[in-house]
Design a protein around this motif. Structure first.
Motif, PDB file in Angstrom:
ATOM      1  N   LYS A  55       2.219  -8.162  -5.732  1.00 19.19           N
ATOM      2  CA  LYS A  55       3.238  -8.378  -6.748  1.00 19.19           C
ATOM      3  C   LYS A  55       4.292  -7.282  -6.758  1.00 19.19           C
ATOM      4  CE  LYS A  55       0.420 -11.024  -9.921  1.00 19.19           C
ATOM      5  NZ  LYS A  55      -0.136 -11.134 -11.252  1.00 19.19           N
ATOM      6  N   HIS A  56       3.863  -6.034  -6.840  1.00 18.32           N
ATOM      7  CA  HIS A  56       4.841  -4.978  -7.045  1.00 18.32           C
ATOM      8  C   HIS A  56       4.611  -3.759  -6.168  1.00 18.32           C
ATOM      9  CE1 HIS A  56       1.532  -3.393  -9.351  1.00 18.32           C
ATOM     10  NE2 HIS A  56       1.593  -4.440 -10.152  1.00 18.32           N
ATOM     11  N   GLY A  57       3.432  -3.533  -5.666  1.00 19.82           N
ATOM     12  CA  GLY A  57       3.162  -2.393  -4.805  1.00 19.82           C
ATOM     13  C   GLY A  57       2.934  -1.101  -5.558  1.00 19.82           C
ATOM     14  N   ARG A  58       2.734  -1.157  -6.848  1.00 19.70           N
ATOM     15  CA  ARG A  58       2.548   0.049  -7.654  1.00 19.70           C
ATOM     16  C   ARG A  58       1.323   0.835  -7.203  1.00 19.70           C
ATOM     17  NH1 ARG A  58       2.370  -1.355 -13.587  1.00 19.70           N
ATOM     18  NH2 ARG A  58       4.584  -1.622 -13.216  1.00 19.70           N
ATOM     19  N   ARG A  61      -0.982   2.420  -1.027  1.00 11.49           N
ATOM     20  CA  ARG A  61      -1.235   3.793  -0.554  1.00 11.49           C
ATOM     21  C   ARG A  61       0.054   4.604  -0.488  1.00 11.49           C
ATOM     22  NH1 ARG A  61      -4.817   1.321   3.644  1.00 11.49           N
ATOM     23  NH2 ARG A  61      -6.896   1.454   2.766  1.00 11.49           N
ATOM     24  N   GLU A  62       1.077   3.972   0.021  1.00 13.72           N
ATOM     25  CA  GLU A  62       2.349   4.675   0.185  1.00 13.72           C
ATOM     26  C   GLU A  62       2.934   5.104  -1.165  1.00 13.72           C
ATOM     27  OE1 GLU A  62       6.815   3.782   1.971  1.00 13.72           O
ATOM     28  OE2 GLU A  62       5.177   2.387   2.342  1.00 13.72           O
ATOM     29  N   THR A  63       2.902   4.229  -2.141  1.00  9.98           N
ATOM     30  CA  THR A  63       3.458   4.540  -3.452  1.00  9.98           C
ATOM     31  C   THR A  63       2.641   5.623  -4.148  1.00  9.98           C
ATOM     32  OG1 THR A  63       4.221   2.264  -3.621  1.00  9.98           O
ATOM     33  CG2 THR A  63       4.180   3.540  -5.639  1.00  9.98           C
TER      34      THR A  63
END
Length: 87
Positions: A55-58, A61-63
């Motif tokens: 959905k959003h990537g919150r 791992r990268e975030t």
């Protein structure tokens, strides 16, 4: 033991919680603990690496790594400001 195929004394129940908060009474899939409707069947679920639920990537791992690095930089900056104001 009788040869009656309808005798279910040795068959356990699924006992997964249903939408109505009752226990499922269906027998489980052979070799599993749950019935076919409660993820007991082989091949149930999304394939590995599926992005359908993304959905959003919150919490990717990268975030998370970027947030940790940002917090570290803010702490270093605040420490530097404290040193400058004390001199």
């Amino acid at each position: 033991m009788s040869n009656n195929p309808l005798q279910t004394n040795n068959i356990t129940k699924c006992f997964a919680k249903t939408c109505r908060s009752t226990l499922c009474q269906t027998p489980p899939v052979k070799g599993k603990k749950r019935c076919r409707m409660h993820y007991g069947a082989k091949g149930i679920g999304t394939p590995k690496g599926s992005q359908n639920a993304f959905k959003h990537g919150r919490y990717s791992r990268e975030t998370i790594a970027n947030r940790k690095e940002t917090v570290m930089l803010i702490r270093q900056f605040r420490a530097l400001l404290r040193e400058i104001s004390l001199i």
